[in-house]
Design a protein around this motif. Structure first.
Motif, PDB file in Angstrom:
ATOM      1  N   LEU A  57      -0.089 -10.330  38.028  1.00 46.33           N
ATOM      2  CA  LEU A  57      -1.060 -11.685  37.833  1.00 46.33           C
ATOM      3  C   LEU A  57      -1.486 -12.227  39.097  1.00 46.33           C
ATOM      4  O   LEU A  57      -2.448 -12.290  39.408  1.00 46.33           O
ATOM      5  CB  LEU A  57      -0.583 -12.495  37.224  1.00 46.33           C
ATOM      6  N   VAL A  58      -0.585 -12.390  40.158  1.00 40.23           N
ATOM      7  CA  VAL A  58      -0.832 -12.791  41.388  1.00 40.23           C
ATOM      8  C   VAL A  58      -1.746 -11.995  42.209  1.00 40.23           C
ATOM      9  O   VAL A  58      -2.510 -12.425  42.927  1.00 40.23           O
ATOM     10  CB  VAL A  58       0.376 -13.261  42.115  1.00 40.23           C
ATOM     11  N   SER A  59      -1.507 -10.550  42.450  1.00 36.42           N
ATOM     12  CA  SER A  59      -1.710  -9.924  43.567  1.00 36.42           C
ATOM     13  C   SER A  59      -2.725  -8.696  42.968  1.00 36.42           C
ATOM     14  O   SER A  59      -3.193  -7.847  43.827  1.00 36.42           O
ATOM     15  CB  SER A  59      -0.680  -9.523  44.490  1.00 36.42           C
ATOM     16  N   ALA A  62      -8.027  -8.228  33.490  1.00 36.43           N
ATOM     17  CA  ALA A  62      -7.729  -7.267  32.515  1.00 36.43           C
ATOM     18  C   ALA A  62      -6.244  -7.227  32.463  1.00 36.43           C
ATOM     19  O   ALA A  62      -5.616  -6.876  31.188  1.00 36.43           O
ATOM     20  CB  ALA A  62      -8.476  -5.856  33.004  1.00 36.43           C
ATOM     21  N   ALA A  63      -5.651  -7.492  33.806  1.00 38.08           N
ATOM     22  CA  ALA A  63      -4.011  -7.548  33.289  1.00 38.08           C
ATOM     23  C   ALA A  63      -3.489  -8.665  32.518  1.00 38.08           C
ATOM     24  O   ALA A  63      -2.642  -8.614  31.620  1.00 38.08           O
ATOM     25  CB  ALA A  63      -3.510  -7.661  34.913  1.00 38.08           C
ATOM     26  N   ALA A  64      -4.251  -9.981  32.691  1.00 41.02           N
ATOM     27  CA  ALA A  64      -3.819 -11.250  31.979  1.00 41.02           C
ATOM     28  C   ALA A  64      -3.858 -10.864  30.474  1.00 41.02           C
ATOM     29  O   ALA A  64      -3.433 -11.157  29.522  1.00 41.02           O
ATOM     30  CB  ALA A  64      -4.464 -12.101  32.458  1.00 41.02           C
ATOM     31  N   LEU A  65      -5.060 -10.201  30.084  1.00 35.92           N
ATOM     32  CA  LEU A  65      -5.631  -9.625  28.452  1.00 35.92           C
ATOM     33  C   LEU A  65      -4.669  -8.743  28.179  1.00 35.92           C
ATOM     34  O   LEU A  65      -4.079  -8.943  26.938  1.00 35.92           O
ATOM     35  CB  LEU A  65      -6.799  -9.201  28.589  1.00 35.92           C
ATOM     36  N   GLU A  66      -4.255  -7.817  28.766  1.00 39.78           N
ATOM     37  CA  GLU A  66      -3.099  -6.722  28.117  1.00 39.78           C
ATOM     38  C   GLU A  66      -1.875  -7.373  28.113  1.00 39.78           C
ATOM     39  O   GLU A  66      -1.206  -7.219  27.116  1.00 39.78           O
ATOM     40  CB  GLU A  66      -3.076  -5.704  29.315  1.00 39.78           C
ATOM     41  N   GLN A  67      -1.276  -8.418  28.880  1.00 39.15           N
ATOM     42  CA  GLN A  67      -0.268  -8.779  28.708  1.00 39.15           C
ATOM     43  C   GLN A  67      -0.178  -9.884  27.664  1.00 39.15           C
ATOM     44  O   GLN A  67       0.937 -10.255  26.894  1.00 39.15           O
ATOM     45  CB  GLN A  67       0.233  -9.695  30.012  1.00 39.15           C
ATOM     46  N   ALA A  68      -1.321 -10.668  27.500  1.00 37.90           N
ATOM     47  CA  ALA A  68      -1.399 -11.542  26.331  1.00 37.90           C
ATOM     48  C   ALA A  68      -1.376 -10.859  24.922  1.00 37.90           C
ATOM     49  O   ALA A  68      -0.753 -11.195  24.153  1.00 37.90           O
ATOM     50  CB  ALA A  68      -2.854 -12.335  26.319  1.00 37.90           C
ATOM     51  N   GLN A  69      -2.047  -9.628  24.902  1.00 37.48           N
ATOM     52  CA  GLN A  69      -1.805  -8.684  23.577  1.00 37.48           C
ATOM     53  C   GLN A  69      -0.420  -8.347  23.465  1.00 37.48           C
ATOM     54  O   GLN A  69       0.069  -8.141  22.357  1.00 37.48           O
ATOM     55  CB  GLN A  69      -2.791  -7.601  23.879  1.00 37.48           C
ATOM     56  N   GLU A  70       0.269  -7.955  24.363  1.00 35.02           N
ATOM     57  CA  GLU A  70       1.732  -7.555  24.352  1.00 35.02           C
ATOM     58  C   GLU A  70       2.423  -8.578  24.082  1.00 35.02           C
ATOM     59  O   GLU A  70       3.264  -8.433  23.132  1.00 35.02           O
ATOM     60  CB  GLU A  70       2.071  -6.911  25.714  1.00 35.02           C
ATOM     61  N   ARG A  71       2.346  -9.823  24.497  1.00 37.27           N
ATOM     62  CA  ARG A  71       3.109 -10.757  23.922  1.00 37.27           C
ATOM     63  C   ARG A  71       3.088 -11.228  22.819  1.00 37.27           C
ATOM     64  O   ARG A  71       3.756 -11.600  21.883  1.00 37.27           O
ATOM     65  CB  ARG A  71       2.719 -11.804  25.066  1.00 37.27           C
TER      66      ARG A  71
END
Length: 338
Positions: free
Chosen positions: A170-172, A178-187
């Motif tokens: 998320l930081v780098s 897209a990474a934030a969306l994928e992590q939100a779906q996984e969560r």
């Protein structure tokens, strides 16, 4: 030179009557003792009388001095610095301690002593009970418990590593959105599995309990669910084979005995035999059920029989119907208006 103190012109009054001779007494040093004794006082009085009777001329019989009787003197008192009055010394620390020990205790002190003794006795019994549980366990059980703790620690380490990796992405990461969306779906999927709103599959165990006399109570069933959760079960469901009712077990699921021989789980009545499906690491889940004086041992004491079977792939498909909270609501995030 003529004597100025004894001339006839100075000592004789008109008529030829001689004057009384006056002599100064020599200064005597004051005694060092604060209170002189009686003998010394009598001696001074005698010398004073003798001095008064000696002179250039003899004093008449009518003027002879009569010594006064000596006044009794009090016995000497010990001298204390800071004043002449005698002050009794304070009791020493040893004396005060002895007085406190030998003093008769009142009712409040006795009650406090009894409560402290009971508390200490209970603590000793609890410590001994815990020590006896581990001391009486078999070597295989101790090894199994230790292995379970190590595996749980390894899982926690892996979870921490995953969270740190997500944070770095998320930081780098170049594609942060897209990474934030994928992590939100996984969560969301993980939260759905834990909340029981979506189905789950994976390795695990099936615990089968045959209870013909219906002696296994709600407390024993709840204890089994808690042991599975501690061992790492991520999804659990329970089915009653007698009436084919199934319940997804979540944090809010209640276990009750409304009347003898009746078990309700999550508001549904289940009839034996019971079947508990748990998804997680099979070895740890099995160990949580079979250790000494554990869940299966308690069920067997109640007259039931329990068996554990391990599987590489299981499915928990019973879903939980979430209820909207009555009092709780999402807390506002930083910067949002309430």
């Amino acid at each position: 030179m003529p004597d100025q103190t004894s001339g006839p012109s100075d000592d004789a009054e008109p008529g030829g009557a001689p004057r009384h001779a006056h002599h100064r007494h020599e200064d005597r040093p004051e005694p060092d003792v604060v209170a002189p004794d009686v003998a010394a006082t009598d001696e001074v009085s005698d010398e004073t009388v003798q001095d008064e009777t000696v002179g250039d001329e003899t004093v008449g019989d009518e003027d002879e001095a009569t010594p006064e009787p000596a006044t009794p003197v009090a016995p000497p008192q010990p001298f204390l610095p800071g004043g002449s009055r005698f002050t009794p010394a304070a009791p020493s620390g040893t004396r005060r301690l002895w007085n406190a020990v030998t003093q008769k205790p009142d009712g409040g002190q006795v009650l406090v002593a009894v409560l402290v003794a009971l508390l200490g006795f209970g603590a000793v019994l609890q410590v001994r009970a815990d020590d006896d549980a581990l001391a009486n366990a078999r070597r295989d059980d101790l090894v199994q418990i230790l292995d379970g703790l190590r595996r749980q620690a390894d899982r926690l380490d892996d979870h921490v590593a995953e969270l740190e990796s997500d944070r770095r992405d998320l930081v780098s990461g170049a594609d942060t959105e897209a990474a934030a969306l994928e992590q939100a779906q996984e969560r969301a999927r993980s939260t759905g599995v834990l909340a029981g709103t979506i189905a789950a599959s994976g390795p695990g165990i099936i615990l089968t309990i045959s209870d013909p006399d219906r002696e296994v109570n709600a407390y024993t069933m709840l204890r089994a669910i808690n042991e599975l959760r501690v061992a790492g079960a991520e999804a659990i469901q329970m089915r009653g084979g007698g009436n084919d009712e199934a319940v997804r077990v979540v944090a809010s699921t209640a276990f009750e005995n409304p009347r003898p021989g009746v078990l309700t789980v999550g508001g549904k009545e289940l009839e034996p035999p019971y079947e508990i499906v748990a998804i997680g690491e099979p070895g740890e889940l099995t160990g949580s059920m079979t250790f000494a004086n554990g869940v299966i041992a308690s069920m067997e004491q109640d007259g039931a029989e329990a068996t554990v079977d391990e599987y590489d792939d299981l499915t928990v498909d019973v879903l939980h119907e979430p209820q909207p909270p009555q009092y709780a609501r999402p807390a506002p995030e930083d910067g949002d208006d309430e």
